[in-house]
Enzyme design. Sequence first.
Site, short mmCIF file in Angstrom:
data_model
loop_
_atom_site.label_atom_id
_atom_site.label_comp_id
_atom_site.label_asym_id
_atom_site.label_seq_id
_atom_site.Cartn_x
_atom_site.Cartn_y
_atom_site.Cartn_z
N ASN A 117 0.81 -1.22 0.00
CA ASN A 117 0.00 0.00 0.00
C ASN A 117 0.85 1.27 0.00
OD1 ASN A 117 -2.32 1.83 0.98
ND2 ASN A 117 -0.99 1.78 2.80
N SER A 161 -4.76 3.66 -8.09
CA SER A 161 -5.33 5.01 -8.00
C SER A 161 -6.20 5.24 -9.23
CB SER A 161 -4.21 6.05 -7.99
OG SER A 161 -4.74 7.34 -8.25
N TYR A 206 3.40 9.20 -11.73
CA TYR A 206 2.50 8.56 -10.76
C TYR A 206 1.43 7.73 -11.49
CZ TYR A 206 -0.73 8.13 -6.77
OH TYR A 206 -1.55 7.65 -5.78
N ALA A 207 0.81 8.32 -12.52
CA ALA A 207 -0.24 7.61 -13.27
C ALA A 207 0.33 6.32 -13.88
CB ALA A 207 -0.81 8.51 -14.36
N ALA A 208 1.52 6.43 -14.44
CA ALA A 208 2.14 5.25 -15.09
C ALA A 208 2.48 4.18 -14.06
CB ALA A 208 3.39 5.68 -15.85
N SER A 209 2.93 4.59 -12.89
CA SER A 209 3.30 3.60 -11.87
C SER A 209 2.07 2.82 -11.41
CB SER A 209 3.99 4.28 -10.67
OG SER A 209 3.08 5.06 -9.93
N LYS A 210 0.95 3.52 -11.29
CA LYS A 210 -0.28 2.85 -10.83
C LYS A 210 -0.87 1.97 -11.93
CE LYS A 210 -0.36 4.46 -6.61
NZ LYS A 210 -0.14 3.56 -5.47
#
Length: 251
Positions: free
Chosen positions: A100, A152, A165-169
Amino acid sequence: MGESTQLEAHMDLAGRVALLTGASGGIGKALGRRLIEAGVSTAFAYGRNADEAERLVAEAKDAGVAAVALSADLADPEAPARLVGATVDALGPVDLLIPNAGHSEQRAYTEVDLETWERTLAVNLRAPFLLAQQVVPGMAERGYGRVLFMSSVAAFTGGIVGPHYAASKAGLHGLLHFLAARVAGQGVTVNAVAPALIEDTRMLPPSADPRGLPVGRFGRPEEVADLAMAVLRNGYLTNQVLSLDGGAYPR
Ligand SMILES: NC(=O)c1ccc[n+]([C@@H]2O[C@H](COP(=O)([O-])OP(=O)(O)OC[C@H]3O[C@@H](n4cnc5c(N)ncnc54)[C@H](OP(=O)(O)O)[C@@H]3O)[C@@H](O)[C@H]2O)c1
């Protein structure tokens, strides 16, 4: 045991062992409390905020539940294996894995430097994979396991933090689909919850506006914890990303 009693025993998480990362954050603390209530022996992993994780350990002890607080910088590729080893030593083999912990630095896409990109991907995607790689084979051998990633809404919409961040999620989604298919027949489920804007977290961007969400308010950490517990209890739910976003996606 009858069939329904067997099912109830399977859904009861008491006595299971969990490894929860990001336990010192807003969502982690809420979920940590729910795991304690359910009688789950939990390793509460934190990055820098030891006090928050130690408080959960104290609450677990008061409730008669085994628990330990473990520090780990999940940007370090060696940390996941150490964390799993320390959890097994303290509590036993991991039944519930909840990667998490998340790293979030709000940046315009033109301002994302290599260090921000690497750190975000390391904490949000590489560490969850390395943790899963450590524990999933044992879960499959024992015929029971739950892996729950924290994604996310940004994975679907792009979000407001940045492309890193978007790519990691979004990467977590591919990872879970790959893993879920391989261990579904051995009692191991692999899912993700994808929240939108959750209040009482350090991560909530200052620019976030609840009026942008169809429900008109931020989500609560307890609401994320509640859905997470339902996913952890359910052996028939696997290979899913569950959006918990106040109607943000799709619109
Ligand atoms: N809050 C939101 O609006 C929202 C929305 C969608 C998804 N999420 C996701 O929900 C998850 C939980 O975040 P949160 O909302 O509870 O935010 P938070 O309050 O900021 O908590 C973040 C947690 O991640 C840990 N962490 C960060 N970097 C780490 C590192 N390098 N090594 C180890 N631990 C690290 C922090 O540990 P320390 O504090 O001990 O350093 C903290 O426990 C994250 O994956 C996040 O991406 C949050």
